[in-house]
Design a protein around this motif. Structure first.
Motif, PDB file in Angstrom:
ATOM      1  N   ALA A   1       0.831  -1.230   0.094  1.00 14.11           N
ATOM      2  CA  ALA A   1      -0.114  -0.076  -0.012  1.00 14.11           C
ATOM      3  C   ALA A   1       0.679   1.152   0.022  1.00 14.11           C
ATOM      4  O   ALA A   1       0.487   2.250  -0.602  1.00 14.11           O
ATOM      5  CB  ALA A   1      -0.808   0.027   1.202  1.00 14.11           C
ATOM      6  N   ASN A   2       1.784   1.236   0.703  1.00 17.94           N
ATOM      7  CA  ASN A   2       2.855   2.380   0.715  1.00 17.94           C
ATOM      8  C   ASN A   2       3.301   2.657  -0.768  1.00 17.94           C
ATOM      9  O   ASN A   2       3.534   3.598  -0.991  1.00 17.94           O
ATOM     10  CB  ASN A   2       3.937   2.200   1.791  1.00 17.94           C
ATOM     11  N   ALA A   3       3.820   1.526  -1.326  1.00 18.38           N
ATOM     12  CA  ALA A   3       4.351   1.854  -2.761  1.00 18.38           C
ATOM     13  C   ALA A   3       3.581   2.357  -3.631  1.00 18.38           C
ATOM     14  O   ALA A   3       3.714   3.169  -4.577  1.00 18.38           O
ATOM     15  CB  ALA A   3       5.137   0.331  -3.286  1.00 18.38           C
ATOM     16  N   GLU A   4       2.019   1.859  -3.414  1.00 20.26           N
ATOM     17  CA  GLU A   4       1.215   2.446  -4.450  1.00 20.26           C
ATOM     18  C   GLU A   4       0.526   3.674  -3.980  1.00 20.26           C
ATOM     19  O   GLU A   4       0.364   4.358  -4.921  1.00 20.26           O
ATOM     20  CB  GLU A   4      -0.005   1.210  -4.408  1.00 20.26           C
TER      21      GLU A   4
ATOM     22  N   LEU B   1       1.206   6.475   1.154  1.00 21.92           N
ATOM     23  CA  LEU B   1       0.864   6.771   2.625  1.00 21.92           C
ATOM     24  C   LEU B   1       1.969   6.024   3.372  1.00 21.92           C
ATOM     25  O   LEU B   1       2.320   5.150   3.123  1.00 21.92           O
ATOM     26  CB  LEU B   1      -0.328   6.224   2.876  1.00 21.92           C
ATOM     27  N   PRO B   2       2.277   6.880   4.406  1.00 21.65           N
ATOM     28  CA  PRO B   2       3.325   6.410   5.281  1.00 21.65           C
ATOM     29  C   PRO B   2       3.048   4.928   5.895  1.00 21.65           C
ATOM     30  O   PRO B   2       1.966   4.989   6.337  1.00 21.65           O
ATOM     31  CB  PRO B   2       3.501   7.446   6.507  1.00 21.65           C
ATOM     32  N   VAL B   3       4.062   4.178   6.119  1.00 24.76           N
ATOM     33  CA  VAL B   3       3.858   2.640   6.596  1.00 24.76           C
ATOM     34  C   VAL B   3       3.455   2.792   8.167  1.00 24.76           C
ATOM     35  O   VAL B   3       2.392   2.647   8.657  1.00 24.76           O
ATOM     36  CB  VAL B   3       5.104   2.067   6.553  1.00 24.76           C
ATOM     37  N   SER B   4       4.159   4.103   8.595  1.00 26.16           N
ATOM     38  CA  SER B   4       4.054   4.159  10.244  1.00 26.16           C
ATOM     39  C   SER B   4       3.944   5.706  10.333  1.00 26.16           C
ATOM     40  O   SER B   4       4.592   6.370   9.916  1.00 26.16           O
ATOM     41  CB  SER B   4       4.860   3.685  11.096  1.00 26.16           C
ATOM     42  N   PRO B   5       3.025   6.240  11.232  1.00 25.64           N
ATOM     43  CA  PRO B   5       1.732   5.360  11.736  1.00 25.64           C
ATOM     44  C   PRO B   5       0.790   5.244  10.838  1.00 25.64           C
ATOM     45  O   PRO B   5      -0.237   4.413  11.308  1.00 25.64           O
ATOM     46  CB  PRO B   5       1.390   6.399  12.960  1.00 25.64           C
TER      47      PRO B   5
END
Lengths: 528, 528
Positions: A89-92, A95-99
Motif C-alpha cells: 500500500a505504501n508503494a502504491e 501513505l506512510p507505513v507508520s503511523p
C-alpha cells in the motif's frame, strides 16, 4: 505480459478477459511499479455476475455464524500479514507505513471486520418487527450481490475487498464483486487473496469475494444496472460516480455513493479570542494530515473579520508555508488539486500560502491556503465550493454572522460541518442562529472538533445530503446502520410459524437479538 | 369559468396560475361533473415551493405534540364530515359509499392519521442512537417539504392531502405539497379544506398543507427535482412515475414510488385438493372486489395442471362470468384495462370469461379471466406480466413445480406474492423449493391469504423490488416505518449537551421514546 495479474472470478484466479492493461506509478518516485493489471472487458463482469448470483443463493441462507467466522478469519489474516500489506500500500499510495497504514488504518480495517462479524451474529441489524395481533412480521434481509468500488485514499479501510462497504455487504449476507481502485490494484489484490483464503478456510461459497481492477465507463454502467446485481457502493470522483448513479437509477438498482464534500468549519469570534493559537494548530493539523486526502478534510473555513480572525488567518498561512509537504496519492490527484486551486484563484481567491505542483517528494503540491471575502464567495458559490482534494483549503472571511449564514445557505450537501465556539457562552447566540442553517446541509455536525476522524460508532453518520452522498438516510460508516444499505425489507403476512426465518419466529434466535415486538424492543421470546 | 376551483398556496385559497382547465366525469354516468379545475402553470409550483420551504423552517422545530394535535384534529374533521366526503368521492370514483368508502376507507384514513399522531408523540421512529463513550449521537430528522402525488384508487387512504404518505410526511415534521389525482380533484379539495381548517385551529404554519390539481409532465419533473423539495412520494402509473423518478434521481432528490405489481399467487396441488371450492370463492372475491382496482390485486395465478386445477379454473371462470360487473374509476382505467387484456390475448392467452368494455354501469369492463400455459408464458414473460389494472386476472397453468419456479424467476419485482398450501403437509416440500424464488421477488409474502388487505401494522411492508417500488428498503404503509422515507440521518459528534435535540439528550424526552443507547434499546435516561 508475463506480469499480468489475474482476476478472481467464480473462485478461480485467472487471466482476465482484458481489453487493455495498466500499471501504477509509485507516487513517491513517479516510477511505474512492475506489475501489470488487466482492464477487464464485459466478459469478466458477466462471469462475475453469474457467479455472484449463484453464491448469493447459498450465502443468504447460511447461519450468520458462518459469515462471522469468515469475517473474523479474514481479520486475523490481515493482522498477520500487516507488514506485507503496508509495504504494498505504501508503494502504491505514498501513505506512510507508520503511523498511518500500520498503526491506524490496518487495525481499523480488521476491527471493522470483527465489528461486522459481531453484528452479523447478533442479528439486531435486521430490525425484526413482529405484530402478534395481525401475525405480520418483517425484517431486513440481504438483497443480492453487491459491487463495491473502493476509493484511492483508504486502500485498506474503504478498499473494495476489505473496507467498510465490503464488511457491511458481507455481514448482511451478500457476496461482493470488488472493483479495485485503479491506483491501488496491488493492495486490493493482496487483500483479496487473504479474503479468498478465508473464504476457503471457512467454506463459504467461492464467489463470496470476486475481484477485478478496471473497466471502461460503459461496462461499469452496465454492471451496476444488471439484473443480477443487488446494489452498488461507490466512493470516488463525482464525475464517475454520477455516470454509475444514472445507470443504476434508471434500472431501479440501489446505489450508495460518496462523491464530494468541502466540510465547512465555522470558527466563531469567541473561540478565536479564547484559543486562537490552539485552533491554528488544530486546523492546520487536520487539513494537512495525510496531505489532506480525506473525504472529511476541512476545505472551507468561515470566520468573521476582526483582529483575532486576521491573526488566525496569517498564523495559519505561516504554518501552512512551514509545514512539510506530503506526497499525493497519484498524478491524477496532483493534477486535480492543481486545477481546483487554479479554479478558486481565477474566481478571485487570494493565495496566502501555496505554490506549485511538485513541491514535495513525488506527486505533490505546496500546502495551499486561499482566502476570499464572503461577498465575493456569494457571487459564485458553486465555483467557490469546488472541492480541492488534497492539502489545500479556502478561508472565507465574512463581515458578520448574517454573511456566514448566507454562505452556509449557498452550499451543496456535505458530509460534515463544524462549529467552534467559546466555552464562556459569548458565542451561544450566534451558534443558535447558525445551527439550523448548517444542520440541514451536513450529515454530521461537530462542535469544537475537526471532522477528519470518522469513528466506527453505531451513531456515526458518514453520509449527508446530495451530492455528498446519493441518499441522505444512509451511512457508509457505523455498524450496524451501514448494513441496511445492502438489505431489502421483507414482510411475512400470515406465514406459518415453521416457515418463518429464525429471526421472526416466536423464540428469539440468540436470546440477544433486539426485536420490536408489538411496539416494545426486546431480546426475549414472543409470549405464546 | 366561474366554477374554477382554487388552489391552496401559502395559506391562501386563490385562483391558480392556470395553463388550462379540466373536468372530471362521474364514472357511473360518464357525464361530466360541474366543477372546473385548473392545470397549474409553473408559477403555482414555484410559489408553493417557496411557502413550503418557509413552513419547513418552523414545522421542523415544533414539538411533536403540536403536529400530533393537527393530525388528531384533522382526523376528527374527516370523521365528522364523512357523509359529504363519501358523496364527493363516490361521484368522482364510482366507488360505493357503503361499505367501501364510508365503512372501510374513511375510518382507515382517520385512524392512519391518529396512528401517525401517536408515532410523532412517541418519537421512537427517529431511532435515536447514542454512543456515550464517543459522545456521538444520531437520529432521523425531517428532511424538507414533501410532494405527494396520490393515486386514483384510494381517494381517501392514499390521497395526496389525507393518505398514508401525507400522514407520514407530516408526522415526521415536513410540510406537504399535495398534488391531487386528476380523477378525484373534488375529493382532494374537500379533504384539503378540512386539513387547512385543522392547520388553522392548531396554529401550524399555513403552508403545512398546500394543494394543486394538475400540471404538465415538464413541471412535474421540475417540481420533484427542485432544491426546495425534500422528497417526493408518488403512487400511480408506471409511465408518469418513471418520468418523475428520472428527474428526481438526476438531482439526488429521494423519490418513493409505487408503480405496478401483478401480485403472483401460487396455489399448490394439495391446497386445491383440500379446499378447491373455497379457493375459487376466495380468489374471485379478492380479484373482483372494488372492480379489482387495488395495487395488490391478484393478477397472476399459478397452478399445476391436474384434475383439481382444471376444476378450479373452470369454476373460477363461471364465477367471473356470473359476478356483477363493477364500475371502473375512469375512462382511462377502462381503456387501460381493455388494452392490457388485449395485449395478453394477442400474446396467446385464452379468454375463459370476459367480454368487452362497457359491460357494467358506466365505465366498466366484463370480468375477465385469461389462461396461458407456463411454457407459452415463458416465451415472452415481460408481455405476459403486463398489469391489467381492474377486474381481470391471468391464470398460468404449469406442468410441474419447476415450471412454476421458472415463471416466478421470470417476474419483475412485485408488492406481494402468495402461496396456498394444504394443512396436512403434502405441499410442504414444494413450498420449501418455491419460497426462495418467490421471496426475492416480493415485498410481502403471504400464506393462505389473498393480498388485497394491507393492514396498517408496524410490520407491514407495502413496498417491494423495482419496479413495484423505487427502493426495496422502504414501505409506504406501516407506521412508524413509513416515516423514515421523509427523514434524513443526522449525527451529532461532540456536540454540547444543551445544544442537542431533545431526543438525543441524556434525559429521555418522554420517558417512552425507544432509543438505542450503547447497543441496548431502552426508554430510560442515559446514565450520567
Amino acid at each position: 505480459m508475463s506480469d499480468l495479474q489475474p482476476v478472481l472470478i467464480a473462485g478461480q484466479w485467472k487471466a482476465a478477459a482484458a481489453a487493455d492493461t495498466f500499471q501504477v506509478d509509485n507516487p513517491a518516485t513517479k516510477q511505474p511499479l512492475p506489475a501489470q493489471y488487466p482492464i477487464s472487458a464485459w466478459q469478466d463482469c458477466d462471469a462475475a455476475l453469474d457467479a455472484a448470483d449463484e453464491a448469493f443463493q447459498t450465502l443468504s441462507q447460511l447461519p450468520p455464524e458462518r459469515i462471522a467466522a469468515f469475517l473474523t478469519r479474514y481479520a486475523e489474516l490481515i493482522d498477520a500479514n500487516a507488514d506485507e500489506l503496508c509495504a504494498i500500500a505504501n508503494a502504491e499510495s505514498g501513505l506512510p507505513v507508520s503511523p498511518r497504514l500500520k498503526d491506524v488504518e490496518l487495525p481499523r480495517t480488521s476491527n471493522q471486520l470483527r465489528t461486522a462479524a459481531a453484528a452479523a451474529v447478533e442479528r439486531s441489524w435486521k430490525q425484526a418487527t413482529i405484530d402478534t395481533k395481525s401475525n405480520i412480521r418483517a425484517y431486513f434481509a440481504p438483497l443480492g450481490p453487491v459491487c463495491v468500488f473502493g476509493p484511492n485514499n483508504f486502500p485498506f479501510a474503504f478498499g473494495g475487498a476489505s473496507g467498510g462497504d465490503f464488511a457491511a455487504a458481507i455481514a448482511s449476507g451478500n457476496p461482493v464483486i470488488a472493483k479495485a481502485n485503479p491506483s491501488c490494484p496491488g493492495t486490493t489484490l493482496a487483500l483479496a487473496k487473504l479474503a479468498f483464503q478465508a473464504v476457503q478456510e471457512t467454506d463459504l461459497p467461492p464467489a463470496t469475494i470476486q475481484l477485478f481492477y478496471h473497466c471502461n465507463y460503459d461496462d461499469g454502467a452496465k454492471l451496476v444496472a444488471d439484473p443480477r446485481i443487488g446494489a452498488t457502493a461507490y466512493t470516488g470522483s463525482r464525475r464517475a460516480g454520477l455516470v454509475l448513479k444514472e445507470a443504476a437509477d434508471k434500472h431501479g438498482k440501489p446505489i450508495y455513493l460518496e462523491l464530494s464534500s468541502v466540510n465547512p468549519v465555522v470558527i466563531l469570534p469567541g473561540a478565536l479570542k479564547e484559543r486562537g493559537d490552539k485552533l491554528v494548530d488544530e486546523f492546520t493539523g487536520s487539513c494537512l494530515m495525510g496531505a489532506g486526502q480525506f473525504c472529511t478534510n476541512p476545505g472551507l473555513v468561515l470566520v468573521i473579520d476582526n483582529a483575532e480572525s486576521q491573526a488566525f488567518v496569517s498564523d495559519t498561512a505561516a504554518k501552512f508555508a512551514a509545514a512539510p509537504v506530503g506526497t499525493l496519492l497519484t498524478k491524477a490527484v496532483e493534477t486535480g488539486l492543481t486545477v481546483a486551486l487554479q479554479t478558486l484563484k481565477e474566481a478571485g481567491a487570494e493565495e496566502l500560502a501555496g505554490g506549485a505542483a511538485g513541491a514535495g517528494t513525488g506527486y505533490s503540491h505546496a500546502n495551499t491556503l486561499l482566502k476570499v471575502d464572503a461577498a465575493k464567495f456569494l457571487t459564485d458559490p458553486l465555483v467557490f465550493q469546488t472541492e480541492a482534494f488534497g492539502n489545500g483549503s479556502l478561508i472565507v472571511v465574512a463581515q458578520d454572522l448574517s454573511e456566514v449564514i448566507a454562505v452556509i445557505d449557498s452550499l451543496e450537501g456535505n458530509l460534515t460541518g463544524c462549529v467552534y465556539s467559546d466555552t464562556q457562552g459569548s458565542d451561544d447566540a450566534a451558534y443558535a442562529q447558525l445551527e439550523p442553517h448548517l444542520r440541514v446541509k451536513v450529515g454530521r455536525l461537530l462542535n469544537d472538533k475537526m471532522p477528519t476522524g470518522v469513528a466506527v460508532s453505531p451513531a456515526m453518520n458518514h453520509g449527508g445530503p446530495f451530492p455528498a452522498t446519493g441518499h441522505p438516510a444512509f451511512t457508509a460508516v457505523g455498524i450496524p446502520a451501514s448494513l441496511i444499505r445492502f438489505a431489502v425489507l421483507q414482510c411475512f403476512d400470515n406465514v406459518r410459524a415453521a416457515r418463518l426465518p429464525a429471526e421472526l419466529q416466536d423464540k428469539n434466535p440468540t436470546g440477544k437479538t433486539w426485536r420490536l415486538v408489538d411496539g416494545t424492543w426486546t431480546t426475549g421470546d414472543v409470549a405464546s
